[in-house]
Scaffold this active site. Structure first.
Site, PDB file in Angstrom:
ATOM      1  N   GLY A 190      39.374  45.072  35.705  1.00  0.00           N
ATOM      2  CA  GLY A 190      38.758  44.959  34.790  1.00  0.00           C
ATOM      3  C   GLY A 190      37.556  43.589  35.122  1.00  0.00           C
ATOM      4  O   GLY A 190      37.583  43.265  36.316  1.00  0.00           O
ATOM      5  N   GLN A 216      33.394  42.078  35.079  1.00  0.00           N
ATOM      6  CA  GLN A 216      32.095  42.389  35.353  1.00  0.00           C
ATOM      7  C   GLN A 216      31.474  42.180  36.900  1.00  0.00           C
ATOM      8  O   GLN A 216      32.196  42.609  37.677  1.00  0.00           O
ATOM      9  CB  GLN A 216      31.210  41.620  34.170  1.00  0.00           C
ATOM     10  CG  GLN A 216      31.527  41.696  32.780  1.00  0.00           C
ATOM     11  CD  GLN A 216      30.835  40.951  31.860  1.00  0.00           C
ATOM     12  OE1 GLN A 216      29.512  41.160  31.749  1.00  0.00           O
ATOM     13  NE2 GLN A 216      31.522  40.381  31.032  1.00  0.00           N
ATOM     14  N   CYS A 276      30.150  37.560  36.416  1.00  0.00           N
ATOM     15  CA  CYS A 276      31.136  37.734  35.357  1.00  0.00           C
ATOM     16  C   CYS A 276      30.379  37.897  33.772  1.00  0.00           C
ATOM     17  O   CYS A 276      30.904  37.541  32.872  1.00  0.00           O
ATOM     18  CB  CYS A 276      32.096  36.831  35.479  1.00  0.00           C
ATOM     19  SG  CYS A 276      33.100  36.735  36.703  1.00  0.00           S
ATOM     20  N   GLY A 300      42.951  41.914  41.945  1.00  0.00           N
ATOM     21  CA  GLY A 300      43.632  40.617  42.155  1.00  0.00           C
ATOM     22  C   GLY A 300      42.593  39.255  41.619  1.00  0.00           C
ATOM     23  O   GLY A 300      42.106  39.160  40.836  1.00  0.00           O
ATOM     24  N   ILE A 301      42.611  38.577  42.745  1.00  0.00           N
ATOM     25  CA  ILE A 301      41.712  37.223  42.709  1.00  0.00           C
ATOM     26  C   ILE A 301      40.882  37.008  43.869  1.00  0.00           C
ATOM     27  O   ILE A 301      40.984  37.613  44.948  1.00  0.00           O
ATOM     28  CB  ILE A 301      42.611  36.072  42.307  1.00  0.00           C
ATOM     29  CG1 ILE A 301      43.429  35.889  43.507  1.00  0.00           C
ATOM     30  CG2 ILE A 301      43.711  36.349  41.336  1.00  0.00           C
ATOM     31  CD1 ILE A 301      44.252  34.470  43.720  1.00  0.00           C
ATOM     32  N   ALA A 307      37.776  33.892  40.864  1.00  0.00           N
ATOM     33  CA  ALA A 307      37.699  35.185  39.620  1.00  0.00           C
ATOM     34  C   ALA A 307      38.792  35.969  39.823  1.00  0.00           C
ATOM     35  O   ALA A 307      39.599  35.904  40.854  1.00  0.00           O
ATOM     36  CB  ALA A 307      36.515  35.955  40.187  1.00  0.00           C
ATOM     37  N   GLY A 311      40.341  40.070  38.462  1.00  0.00           N
ATOM     38  CA  GLY A 311      39.937  41.044  37.784  1.00  0.00           C
ATOM     39  C   GLY A 311      41.266  42.184  38.324  1.00  0.00           C
ATOM     40  O   GLY A 311      41.505  42.285  39.649  1.00  0.00           O
ATOM     41  N   HIS A 340      31.403  39.564  46.710  1.00  0.00           N
ATOM     42  CA  HIS A 340      32.687  39.373  47.787  1.00  0.00           C
ATOM     43  C   HIS A 340      31.749  39.204  49.064  1.00  0.00           C
ATOM     44  O   HIS A 340      30.812  39.869  49.389  1.00  0.00           O
ATOM     45  CB  HIS A 340      33.695  40.422  47.871  1.00  0.00           C
ATOM     46  CG  HIS A 340      34.362  40.402  46.593  1.00  0.00           C
ATOM     47  ND1 HIS A 340      35.175  39.591  46.024  1.00  0.00           N
ATOM     48  CD2 HIS A 340      34.870  41.557  45.814  1.00  0.00           C
ATOM     49  CE1 HIS A 340      35.715  39.782  45.060  1.00  0.00           C
ATOM     50  NE2 HIS A 340      35.652  41.104  44.848  1.00  0.00           N
TER      51      HIS A 340
END
Length: 235
Positions: free
Chosen positions: A89, A91, A194, A176-177, A163, A165, A95
């Site tokens: 999930g 946008q 996002c 995850g995060i 963040a 997702g 990373h």
């Protein structure tokens, strides 16, 4: 700010009594994104089949951008790094080195099959991890992730420090995060993170906030906070 104790019953994601401990894995060198996705896919299938324990995988990626299921191509302003389309999930996000990514593979069917509550649990996990370094992270009802107030930048200014997702398959979570520890924040300038284009909302990190913390210390804090919410983990 929504109080984490009011918004999440802290026992709701505890493991079933007979459940094994969650495996805790840390990768010491950057993991290519396609390799991480392949490994997660394999582990999620094994967890769903009952032949592998749950897993939290901490890692860093080489510099790259990802787009979730709600991503808009116009949010990529400059293709500085490789872009990966992903089924999580959310946008667009960045990373890269200096950012702690945590891929969380939990069997929510045996814990609590509630996606919204699970996301709130991840937010609480991040908030408690940041609190170990005297950083007050907050959640927002209209924006997923964890935010830090920045009155030094102007009235109403907030920066995103972490963040979230997630994706579920057969009620096993993955993705995850990510927590910004000390990444190059200029790399976020090439996207609309996002999908939030409001100039009052930016991106920050522990280092940017004046807390230069070794990644290993972040991992220790994250593990302790995780155990409080989701149960003990082992290596």
């Amino acid at each position: 700010m929504v109080n984490d104790r009011q918004s999440l019953n802290l026992t709701t994601f505890a493991q079933p009594q007979a459940s094994a401990e969650v495996e805790w894995r840390i990768s010491d060198s950057p993991v290519p994104y396609p390799d991480a996705i392949a490994a997660m896919e394999e582990r999620v299938a094994a967890i769903a089949a009952g032949v592998a324990p749950e897993l939290v995988w901490l890692l860093e990626h080489p510099s790259l951008y990802t787009s979730g299921t709600s991503g808009n191509s116009t949010d990529l302003l400059e293709p500085r790094f490789p872009l990966f389309m992903t089924g999580r999930g959310g946008q667009f996000t960045y990373h890269g080195p200096g950012q702690r990514v945590a891929y969380v593979m939990l069997d929510l069917k045996s814990r609590r099959p509630d996606v919204r509550a699970y996301v709130a649990g991840l937010e609480t996990w991040i908030i408690r991890t940041l609190a170990a370094f005297n950083v007050r992270g907050e959640r927002r009802e209209d924006r997923v992730g964890v935010w830090v107030n920045r009155p030094d930048k102007g009235p109403g200014h907030e920066d995103k420090i972490a963040a979230i997702g997630v994706r579920l398959r057969r009620w096993v979570s993955f993705h995850g995060i990510s927590i910004n520890v000390e990444p190059d924040l200029s790399h976020f300038d090439a996207i609309i993170p996002c999908g939030v284009a409001d100039p009052r909302y930016g991106v920050t990190s522990l280092a940017d906030l004046g807390h230069p913390v070794p990644m290993a210390e972040v991992d220790i804090a994250a593990r302790q906070a995780f155990a409080e919410l989701f149960g003990p983990a082992h290596r």
